[in-house]
Design a protein around this motif. Structure first.
Motif, short mmCIF file in Angstrom:
data_model
loop_
_atom_site.label_atom_id
_atom_site.label_comp_id
_atom_site.label_asym_id
_atom_site.label_seq_id
_atom_site.Cartn_x
_atom_site.Cartn_y
_atom_site.Cartn_z
N GLU A 127 0.64 -0.71 0.17
CA GLU A 127 0.31 0.25 0.20
C GLU A 127 0.50 1.31 -0.36
O GLU A 127 1.03 2.59 -1.14
N ILE A 128 1.77 0.94 1.17
CA ILE A 128 2.72 2.38 1.07
C ILE A 128 3.52 2.39 -0.40
O ILE A 128 3.92 3.94 -0.35
N LYS A 129 3.71 1.52 -0.84
CA LYS A 129 4.91 1.58 -2.66
C LYS A 129 3.73 2.69 -3.21
O LYS A 129 4.32 2.78 -4.08
N LYS A 130 2.85 1.34 -3.38
CA LYS A 130 1.36 1.97 -4.67
C LYS A 130 1.27 3.54 -4.18
O LYS A 130 0.94 4.34 -5.09
N VAL A 154 5.17 9.75 -6.98
CA VAL A 154 5.99 10.11 -7.45
C VAL A 154 5.40 10.53 -9.54
O VAL A 154 6.17 10.91 -9.94
N LYS A 155 4.50 9.66 -10.05
CA LYS A 155 4.07 9.79 -11.32
C LYS A 155 3.39 11.65 -10.79
O LYS A 155 3.60 12.37 -12.31
#
Length: 172
Positions: free
Chosen positions: A4-7, A13-14
């Motif tokens: 979830e944190i990575k997403k 970032v995007k």
């Protein structure tokens, strides 16, 4: 680190990359448009000297470049100062432009570079009268599509008020 944190990080970032690229595109369009104005001011001085200066000896027209983001066009007793702001801004949410179909279709179009146009008395510069007031007579907003809007005093504000259709180029 959880998925979830990575997403969330990837989304952030995007968004940063997209916003950064958008602002760079708007800046590029604004500097290109500013350079068009600069060339037109230089051309105005050249045409004046070639076609009108001889019969109008008391009226002088002079172009001067102060730096990459500022130039001046002096004529008679006035000086127009053109200054390009180096940052990109978004119209406030309450601004009328935000209610237009052109912006609603793509909100990124609301990000603009700004070229300010001021009018000063020439003597204010000549005699270094730093307390003399210049007047902001117009602001040119340039967006990602190179569309432009002019806000200004009286007639200037009526010159170009169709943001969805006006594209900044040599003719405009």
């Amino acid at each position: 680190m959880t998925e979830e944190i990575k997403k969330e990080q990837e989304i952030t970032v995007k968004a940063l990359i997209e916003k950064g690229n958008l602002k760079q595109d708007v800046f590029r369009n604004t500097i290109e448009s500013f350079n068009v104005l600069k060339r037109q001011a230089q051309l105005f001085e050249e045409v004046w000297r070639a076609e009108h200066a001889a019969e109008n000896e008391r009226v002088h027209v002079e172009f001067s470049e102060k730096n990459v983001h500022e130039f001046q066009l002096k004529f008679a007793g006035d000086v127009l100062v053109f200054m390009m702001h180096t940052n990109i801004f978004e119209f406030p949410r309450a601004h009328e432009i935000m209610k237009t179909p052109y912006i609603k279709e793509n909100v990124n179009r609301s990000y603009c570079g700004i070229i300010n146009i001021y009018n000063f008395l020439a003597d204010s510069f000549k005699y270094n009268r730093i307390n003399d007031i210049g007047y902001l007579i117009g602001r040119v907003f340039i967006n990602m599509d190179k569309h432009y809007l002019i806000e200004g005093k009286r007639e200037i504000g009526l010159i170009a008020n169709n943001f969805a259709k006006n594209v900044f180029d040599e003719d405009s």
